[in-house]
Design a protein around this motif. Structure first.
Motif, PDB file in Angstrom:
ATOM      1  N   VAL A 220     -38.730   2.941  21.185  1.00 15.77           N
ATOM      2  CA  VAL A 220     -39.089   1.559  21.534  1.00 15.77           C
ATOM      3  C   VAL A 220     -38.005   0.665  20.932  1.00 15.77           C
ATOM      4  CG1 VAL A 220     -40.766  -0.306  21.163  1.00 15.77           C
ATOM      5  CG2 VAL A 220     -41.551   2.049  21.649  1.00 15.77           C
ATOM      6  N   PHE A 221     -37.303  -0.050  21.797  1.00 14.54           N
ATOM      7  CA  PHE A 221     -36.121  -0.786  21.340  1.00 14.54           C
ATOM      8  C   PHE A 221     -36.500  -2.106  20.672  1.00 14.54           C
ATOM      9  CE2 PHE A 221     -33.725   2.450  22.989  1.00 14.54           C
ATOM     10  CZ  PHE A 221     -33.650   2.542  24.375  1.00 14.54           C
ATOM     11  N   GLY A 222     -36.995  -1.988  19.464  1.00 11.09           N
ATOM     12  CA  GLY A 222     -37.208  -3.201  18.665  1.00 11.09           C
ATOM     13  C   GLY A 222     -38.644  -3.677  18.633  1.00 11.09           C
ATOM     14  N   ASP A 223     -39.097  -3.992  17.417  1.00 11.49           N
ATOM     15  CA  ASP A 223     -40.440  -4.619  17.305  1.00 11.49           C
ATOM     16  C   ASP A 223     -40.334  -5.851  16.393  1.00 11.49           C
ATOM     17  OD1 ASP A 223     -42.104  -2.708  14.631  1.00 11.49           O
ATOM     18  OD2 ASP A 223     -40.083  -3.578  14.785  1.00 11.49           O
ATOM     19  N   ASP A 224     -39.119  -6.411  16.399  1.00 19.75           N
ATOM     20  CA  ASP A 224     -38.905  -7.607  15.548  1.00 19.75           C
ATOM     21  C   ASP A 224     -38.571  -8.834  16.393  1.00 19.75           C
ATOM     22  OD1 ASP A 224     -35.398  -6.914  14.617  1.00 19.75           O
ATOM     23  OD2 ASP A 224     -36.508  -6.723  16.519  1.00 19.75           O
ATOM     24  N   TYR A 225     -39.069  -8.837  17.623  1.00 15.50           N
ATOM     25  CA  TYR A 225     -38.843 -10.004  18.486  1.00 15.50           C
ATOM     26  C   TYR A 225     -39.918 -11.050  18.227  1.00 15.50           C
ATOM     27  CZ  TYR A 225     -35.398  -7.441  21.335  1.00 15.50           C
ATOM     28  OH  TYR A 225     -34.282  -6.763  21.763  1.00 15.50           O
ATOM     29  N   VAL A 273     -46.330  -8.514  29.759  1.00 12.80           N
ATOM     30  CA  VAL A 273     -46.864  -7.331  29.055  1.00 12.80           C
ATOM     31  C   VAL A 273     -45.775  -6.807  28.117  1.00 12.80           C
ATOM     32  CG1 VAL A 273     -47.625  -4.929  29.365  1.00 12.80           C
ATOM     33  CG2 VAL A 273     -48.407  -6.695  30.959  1.00 12.80           C
ATOM     34  N   SER A 274     -46.156  -6.522  26.872  1.00 10.56           N
ATOM     35  CA  SER A 274     -45.151  -6.030  25.913  1.00 10.56           C
ATOM     36  C   SER A 274     -44.959  -4.525  26.076  1.00 10.56           C
ATOM     37  CB  SER A 274     -45.601  -6.342  24.481  1.00 10.56           C
ATOM     38  OG  SER A 274     -46.629  -5.453  24.093  1.00 10.56           O
ATOM     39  N   VAL A 275     -43.898  -4.027  25.497  1.00  8.80           N
ATOM     40  CA  VAL A 275     -43.623  -2.581  25.550  1.00  8.80           C
ATOM     41  C   VAL A 275     -44.792  -1.818  24.916  1.00  8.80           C
ATOM     42  CG1 VAL A 275     -42.052  -0.759  24.802  1.00  8.80           C
ATOM     43  CG2 VAL A 275     -41.132  -2.979  25.485  1.00  8.80           C
ATOM     44  N   LEU A 276     -45.220  -2.278  23.758  1.00  5.71           N
ATOM     45  CA  LEU A 276     -46.312  -1.566  23.063  1.00  5.71           C
ATOM     46  C   LEU A 276     -47.616  -1.664  23.851  1.00  5.71           C
ATOM     47  CD1 LEU A 276     -45.461  -2.490  19.353  1.00  5.71           C
ATOM     48  CD2 LEU A 276     -45.122  -0.286  20.522  1.00  5.71           C
ATOM     49  N   GLU A 277     -47.849  -2.796  24.486  1.00  2.00           N
ATOM     50  CA  GLU A 277     -49.053  -2.922  25.331  1.00  2.00           C
ATOM     51  C   GLU A 277     -48.978  -1.962  26.515  1.00  2.00           C
ATOM     52  OE1 GLU A 277     -48.677  -7.101  26.270  1.00  2.00           O
ATOM     53  OE2 GLU A 277     -50.427  -7.636  25.055  1.00  2.00           O
ATOM     54  N   ASN A 291     -45.565   9.996  22.548  1.00  2.00           N
ATOM     55  CA  ASN A 291     -44.888  10.100  21.251  1.00  2.00           C
ATOM     56  C   ASN A 291     -43.729   9.116  21.240  1.00  2.00           C
ATOM     57  OD1 ASN A 291     -43.634  10.865  18.896  1.00  2.00           O
ATOM     58  ND2 ASN A 291     -42.711  12.722  19.769  1.00  2.00           N
ATOM     59  N   TYR A 292     -43.825   8.105  20.370  1.00  2.00           N
ATOM     60  CA  TYR A 292     -42.725   7.121  20.348  1.00  2.00           C
ATOM     61  C   TYR A 292     -42.399   6.712  18.925  1.00  2.00           C
ATOM     62  CZ  TYR A 292     -46.144   3.381  19.397  1.00  2.00           C
ATOM     63  OH  TYR A 292     -47.120   2.594  18.834  1.00  2.00           O
ATOM     64  N   LYS A 293     -41.208   6.156  18.802  1.00  2.00           N
ATOM     65  CA  LYS A 293     -40.832   5.581  17.496  1.00  2.00           C
ATOM     66  C   LYS A 293     -40.134   4.249  17.744  1.00  2.00           C
ATOM     67  CE  LYS A 293     -36.299   7.758  17.471  1.00  2.00           C
ATOM     68  NZ  LYS A 293     -35.495   8.878  17.151  1.00  2.00           N
ATOM     69  N   ILE A 294     -40.235   3.381  16.773  1.00  2.00           N
ATOM     70  CA  ILE A 294     -39.567   2.084  16.872  1.00  2.00           C
ATOM     71  C   ILE A 294     -38.128   2.266  16.402  1.00  2.00           C
ATOM     72  CG2 ILE A 294     -39.553  -0.333  16.174  1.00  2.00           C
ATOM     73  CD1 ILE A 294     -42.117   0.347  17.623  1.00  2.00           C
ATOM     74  N   VAL A 295     -37.178   1.819  17.192  1.00  2.00           N
ATOM     75  CA  VAL A 295     -35.770   1.884  16.758  1.00  2.00           C
ATOM     76  C   VAL A 295     -35.191   0.474  16.883  1.00  2.00           C
ATOM     77  CG1 VAL A 295     -35.553   4.293  17.479  1.00  2.00           C
ATOM     78  CG2 VAL A 295     -34.940   2.448  19.079  1.00  2.00           C
ATOM     79  N   GLY A 296     -33.908   0.356  16.738  1.00  2.00           N
ATOM     80  CA  GLY A 296     -33.256  -0.956  16.807  1.00  2.00           C
ATOM     81  C   GLY A 296     -33.265  -1.538  18.209  1.00  2.00           C
ATOM     82  N   ARG A 297     -32.973  -2.806  18.290  1.00  2.00           N
ATOM     83  CA  ARG A 297     -32.932  -3.495  19.590  1.00  2.00           C
ATOM     84  C   ARG A 297     -31.865  -2.886  20.498  1.00  2.00           C
ATOM     85  NH1 ARG A 297     -33.257 -10.010  18.409  1.00  2.00           N
ATOM     86  NH2 ARG A 297     -35.304 -10.033  17.343  1.00  2.00           N
ATOM     87  N   ARG A 298     -32.088  -2.961  21.821  1.00  2.00           N
ATOM     88  CA  ARG A 298     -31.065  -2.521  22.785  1.00  2.00           C
ATOM     89  C   ARG A 298     -30.196  -3.727  23.123  1.00  2.00           C
ATOM     90  NH1 ARG A 298     -32.941  -0.126  28.597  1.00  2.00           N
ATOM     91  NH2 ARG A 298     -33.737  -2.253  28.798  1.00  2.00           N
TER      92      ARG A 298
END
Ligand code: NAD
Ligand code: WQD
Length: 344
Positions: A220-225, A273-277, A291-298
């Motif tokens: 998941v490209f970023g969760d700091d937006y 709709v958000s990526v996580l939603e 199965n996902y992980k949060i990584v840096g922004r794209r």
């Protein structure tokens, strides 16, 4: 039959779904495709759904002589829906000339020959990418066009200008430009769907391939937006809903109902709709964990964008009807069908 329509890129994701809806509406369809990002089996899928096998011409739309030959052999084409293009944003940064040549020359060949063969209307596949990061959300058709973030996005902006300038030069045809937000899902029969070649760049194919075990883990490209859950927000629109809008656009122009020679419509649900939603909704709709992980922004990602679809709702009498849950379930059903067939 209501008339004959040329669907360029008709073996592709949106083109194949649109061909089905055109046939359902009584149009005769000629599919043009060079199979650079699709395969001829898609034509079988279309026939399995509608019982009507569209004419299929395998050719490169950059080849004007081949296009002339197609118009000579398939007389009476009244409208064109132009899907044929290269569409991978990342690839366009690596290969800009391929994108400028393919996406512009193909369109110009069509515009050049349309008057000679009495073609009255062309629908163009554009993208919400032309808006960049809108200042105001939801974004409507009056929003300013922002400097493109990629050569791909620039080709869409340039193509819109080429269409407008050509139409304003007095050619005897009209155009409707459709700006898609994020098309997702597959036909409910699972006979056709999105078939990305190689590693999927778009979110949902990556989700379904991870759920199927083809990919180990979704990043998941970023969760700091600056969004409620920190992940990016998009307007995910069901591909069949999108396809139906194209039939309405063709009906509008061939039925003499266009109010201007060039009309532009946003095609979205109007819901962000958000990526996580999306991941959570997919898990709910299918019962399958992702199965996902949060990584840096794209690089180049827009933080949040969703449509104001009121103009299309009002003028075209069209709206997106499919729920996100049903749409995600259709994508999963398609992925399962690909596995059954040993394709993926
Ligand atoms: P796709 O790649 O599945 O379909 C495009 C089709 O065009 C493919 O079958 C490909 O083989 C064909 N094609 C490409 N270049 C060609 C050429 N020179 N001659 C003949 N055929 C050619 O893509 P899609 O997702 O169905 O997108 C269709 C259109 O919608 C594209 O113009 C794309 O830019 C636009 N669009 C797509 C999205 C999206 O997220 N899918 C969003 C906005 C706009
Ligand atoms: C959606 C969201 C990603 C993949 C692109 C083009 C656009 C149009 C549609 C052609 C973003 C996140 C994605 C992944 C993730 N194409 N994501 N992990 O970028 O909105 O639009 O496709 O016209 O022009 O730009 O769609 O599906 O790539 O991404 O977290 O493995 O999912 O960051 O927020 P996008 P997308």
């Amino acid at each position: 039959m209501k008339g004959k329509i040329l669907v360029t890129g008709g073996a592709g994701y949106i083109g194949s779904h649109t061909t089905v809806e055109l046939q359902n509406a009584g149009y005769e369809v000629v599919v043009l495709d060079n199979l650079s990002n699709s395969n001829a089996g898609v034509i079988d899928g279309i026939e399995h759904i509608t019982g009507i096998r569209p004419a299929f011409v395998q050719m490169d739309l950059q080849d004007k002589d081949a296009l002339r030959k197609l118009f000579e052999e398939h007389k009476g084409i009244k409208g064109i829906i132009n899907f044929a293009a290269s569409k991978a944003v990342g690839e366009s940064v690596q290969k800009p000339l391929l994108y400028y040549r393919n996406n512009l020359v193909t369109l110009m060949n069509l515009l050049d020959l349309m008057p000679e063969y009495g073609v009255e209307a062309i629908v163009f596949s554009s993208s919400c990418t032309v808006y960049g990061q809108p200042d105001i959300l939801p974004v409507d058709e009056k929003a300013p066009i922002k400097p493109a973030m990629s050569p791909y996005g620039n080709t869409k902006q340039i193509c819109e200008e080429i269409i407008k300038d050509t139409i304003y030069s007095g050619v005897p045809f009209k155009s409707i430009i459709l700006r898609y937000f994020n098309p997702i899902g597959a036909h409910p029969t699972a006979e056709i769907g999105e078939l990305p070649l190689g590693v999927p760049q778009n979110l949902l194919p990556y989700v379904t391939q991870t759920a199927m075990g083809i990919r180990e883990q979704l990043s998941v490209f970023g969760d700091d937006y600056n969004t409620p859950d920190g992940s990016c927000i998009r307007d995910y629109i069901n591909v069949v809903d999108l396809a139906k809008a194209h039939v309405i656009a063709v009906d509008r122009m061939l039925g003499g109902k266009s109010k201007q020679d060039v009309e532009i419509f946003n095609l979205g649900t109007g819901k962000g709709v958000s990526v996580l939603e999306l991941i959570q909704t997919f898990e709910k709709a299918t019962g399958v964990k992702v199965n996902y992980k949060i990584v840096g922004r794209r690089e180049g990602d827009i933080e949040k964008v969703w449509a104001n679809p009121e103009w299309a709702n009002k003028e075209l009498g069209w709206e997106a009807k499919e729920t996100l849950e049903d749409t995600l379930a259709s994508a999963w059903k398609w992925q399962q069908k690909l596995r059954e067939r040993g394709i993926m």
